[in-house]
Design a protein around this motif. Sequence first.
Motif, mmCIF file in Angstrom:
data_model
loop_
_atom_site.group_PDB
_atom_site.id
_atom_site.type_symbol
_atom_site.label_atom_id
_atom_site.label_comp_id
_atom_site.label_asym_id
_atom_site.label_seq_id
_atom_site.Cartn_x
_atom_site.Cartn_y
_atom_site.Cartn_z
ATOM 1 N N ALA A 1 0.822 -1.212 0.000
ATOM 2 C CA ALA A 1 0.000 0.000 0.000
ATOM 3 C C ALA A 1 0.860 1.267 0.000
ATOM 4 O O ALA A 1 0.477 2.283 -0.583
ATOM 5 N N LEU A 2 2.023 1.208 0.633
ATOM 6 C CA LEU A 2 2.914 2.372 0.697
ATOM 7 C C LEU A 2 3.865 2.474 -0.498
ATOM 8 O O LEU A 2 4.596 3.442 -0.628
ATOM 9 N N SER A 3 3.824 1.467 -1.358
ATOM 10 C CA SER A 3 4.715 1.428 -2.514
ATOM 11 C C SER A 3 4.332 2.492 -3.542
ATOM 12 O O SER A 3 3.162 2.827 -3.712
ATOM 13 N N LEU A 4 5.327 3.009 -4.216
ATOM 14 C CA LEU A 4 5.098 3.974 -5.296
ATOM 15 C C LEU A 4 5.080 3.301 -6.668
ATOM 16 O O LEU A 4 5.147 3.965 -7.696
ATOM 17 N N ALA A 5 4.973 1.962 -6.661
ATOM 18 C CA ALA A 5 5.000 1.195 -7.907
ATOM 19 C C ALA A 5 3.800 1.521 -8.787
ATOM 20 O O ALA A 5 2.684 1.700 -8.300
ATOM 21 N N ASN A 6 4.049 1.589 -10.088
ATOM 22 C CA ASN A 6 2.997 1.830 -11.067
ATOM 23 C C ASN A 6 2.551 0.557 -11.773
ATOM 24 O O ASN A 6 1.590 0.574 -12.540
ATOM 25 N N SER A 7 3.273 -0.548 -11.542
ATOM 26 C CA SER A 7 2.924 -1.831 -12.145
ATOM 27 C C SER A 7 3.396 -2.950 -11.216
ATOM 28 O O SER A 7 4.180 -2.713 -10.293
ATOM 29 N N ASP A 8 2.939 -4.154 -11.480
ATOM 30 C CA ASP A 8 3.351 -5.300 -10.649
ATOM 31 C C ASP A 8 4.867 -5.475 -10.645
ATOM 32 O O ASP A 8 5.458 -5.817 -9.627
ATOM 33 N N GLN A 9 5.489 -5.237 -11.781
ATOM 34 C CA GLN A 9 6.926 -5.443 -11.918
ATOM 35 C C GLN A 9 7.751 -4.442 -11.109
ATOM 36 O O GLN A 9 8.918 -4.676 -10.838
ATOM 37 N N GLU A 10 7.173 -3.325 -10.732
ATOM 38 C CA GLU A 10 7.909 -2.294 -10.009
ATOM 39 C C GLU A 10 7.857 -2.467 -8.489
ATOM 40 O O GLU A 10 8.532 -1.750 -7.767
ATOM 41 N N HIS A 11 7.062 -3.403 -8.017
ATOM 42 C CA HIS A 11 6.969 -3.609 -6.563
ATOM 43 C C HIS A 11 8.269 -4.188 -6.008
ATOM 44 O O HIS A 11 9.001 -4.893 -6.700
ATOM 45 N N LEU A 12 8.523 -3.881 -4.749
ATOM 46 C CA LEU A 12 9.686 -4.389 -4.046
ATOM 47 C C LEU A 12 9.599 -5.902 -3.932
ATOM 48 O O LEU A 12 8.584 -6.420 -3.450
ATOM 49 N N PRO A 13 10.638 -6.618 -4.357
ATOM 50 C CA PRO A 13 10.614 -8.074 -4.169
ATOM 51 C C PRO A 13 10.617 -8.410 -2.677
ATOM 52 O O PRO A 13 11.342 -7.800 -1.900
ATOM 53 N N MET A 14 9.791 -9.354 -2.278
ATOM 54 C CA MET A 14 9.727 -9.772 -0.874
ATOM 55 C C MET A 14 9.835 -11.292 -0.801
ATOM 56 O O MET A 14 9.259 -12.002 -1.610
ATOM 57 N N LEU A 15 10.577 -11.749 0.191
ATOM 58 C CA LEU A 15 10.742 -13.177 0.429
ATOM 59 C C LEU A 15 10.124 -13.504 1.776
ATOM 60 O O LEU A 15 10.460 -12.878 2.782
ATOM 61 N N VAL A 16 9.211 -14.469 1.796
ATOM 62 C CA VAL A 16 8.569 -14.892 3.039
ATOM 63 C C VAL A 16 8.959 -16.332 3.302
ATOM 64 O O VAL A 16 8.789 -17.196 2.454
ATOM 65 N N GLN A 17 9.488 -16.568 4.492
ATOM 66 C CA GLN A 17 9.824 -17.922 4.919
ATOM 67 C C GLN A 17 9.014 -18.232 6.164
ATOM 68 O O GLN A 17 9.240 -17.642 7.211
ATOM 69 N N LYS A 18 8.031 -19.089 6.039
ATOM 70 C CA LYS A 18 7.195 -19.468 7.179
ATOM 71 C C LYS A 18 7.939 -20.511 8.000
ATOM 72 O O LYS A 18 8.302 -21.563 7.501
ATOM 73 N N SER A 19 8.195 -20.197 9.251
ATOM 74 C CA SER A 19 8.905 -21.106 10.143
ATOM 75 C C SER A 19 8.235 -21.118 11.497
ATOM 76 O O SER A 19 7.538 -20.179 11.869
ATOM 77 N N SER A 20 8.493 -22.162 12.235
ATOM 78 C CA SER A 20 7.962 -22.229 13.591
ATOM 79 C C SER A 20 8.770 -21.310 14.501
ATOM 80 O O SER A 20 9.884 -20.894 14.170
ATOM 81 N N PHE A 21 8.234 -20.995 15.652
ATOM 82 C CA PHE A 21 8.926 -20.136 16.611
ATOM 83 C C PHE A 21 10.280 -20.742 16.990
ATOM 84 O O PHE A 21 11.282 -20.046 17.075
ATOM 85 N N THR A 22 10.321 -22.063 17.192
ATOM 86 C CA THR A 22 11.562 -22.738 17.567
ATOM 87 C C THR A 22 12.612 -22.595 16.468
ATOM 88 O O THR A 22 13.775 -22.308 16.756
ATOM 89 N N GLU A 23 12.206 -22.778 15.216
ATOM 90 C CA GLU A 23 13.142 -22.618 14.100
ATOM 91 C C GLU A 23 13.660 -21.189 14.020
ATOM 92 O O GLU A 23 14.845 -20.955 13.788
ATOM 93 N N MET A 24 12.766 -20.222 14.217
ATOM 94 C CA MET A 24 13.172 -18.815 14.145
ATOM 95 C C MET A 24 14.147 -18.477 15.261
ATOM 96 O O MET A 24 15.105 -17.751 15.059
ATOM 97 N N MET A 25 13.923 -18.984 16.458
ATOM 98 C CA MET A 25 14.835 -18.718 17.573
ATOM 99 C C MET A 25 16.213 -19.306 17.280
ATOM 100 O O MET A 25 17.226 -18.698 17.574
ATOM 101 N N PHE A 26 16.247 -20.494 16.655
ATOM 102 C CA PHE A 26 17.507 -21.123 16.292
ATOM 103 C C PHE A 26 18.263 -20.265 15.289
ATOM 104 O O PHE A 26 19.447 -19.995 15.448
ATOM 105 N N VAL A 27 17.564 -19.793 14.247
ATOM 106 C CA VAL A 27 18.191 -18.961 13.221
ATOM 107 C C VAL A 27 18.679 -17.645 13.820
ATOM 108 O O VAL A 27 19.792 -17.198 13.551
#
Length: 69
Positions: free
Chosen positions: A22-48
Motif C-alpha cells: 500500500a505504501l509502494s510507489l510502484a505503477n505496475s506489478d513489476q515495479e513492486h519491491l521483491p519480498m521473500l517470506v519464509q514461514k517457520s515455527s517459533f523454535t526454528e526462528m529462535m535457532f536462526v
Amino acid sequence: MLVILGGMGPLATVDFMQKVIALSLANSDQEHLPMLVQKSSFTEMMFVCTLALSGSGLHLVNDVREGGY
C-alpha cells in the motif's frame, strides 16, 4: 529485496505485506519491491536468530544477499 525475519504468525505476515504494498510507489506489478517470506515455527526462528546473533549464522545472511536462500 526485502527479507523480514518475523514470527508473529501468518496473518501478521500478510498484514505487513499489505502495508508495504500500500505504501509502494510502484505503477505496475513489476515495479513492486521483491519480498521473500519464509514461514517457520517459533523454535526454528529462535535457532536462526541465535545463530545470526552469535556470528555462527552469518552464512545465512550472505546466502540471502546472494540470492541463494
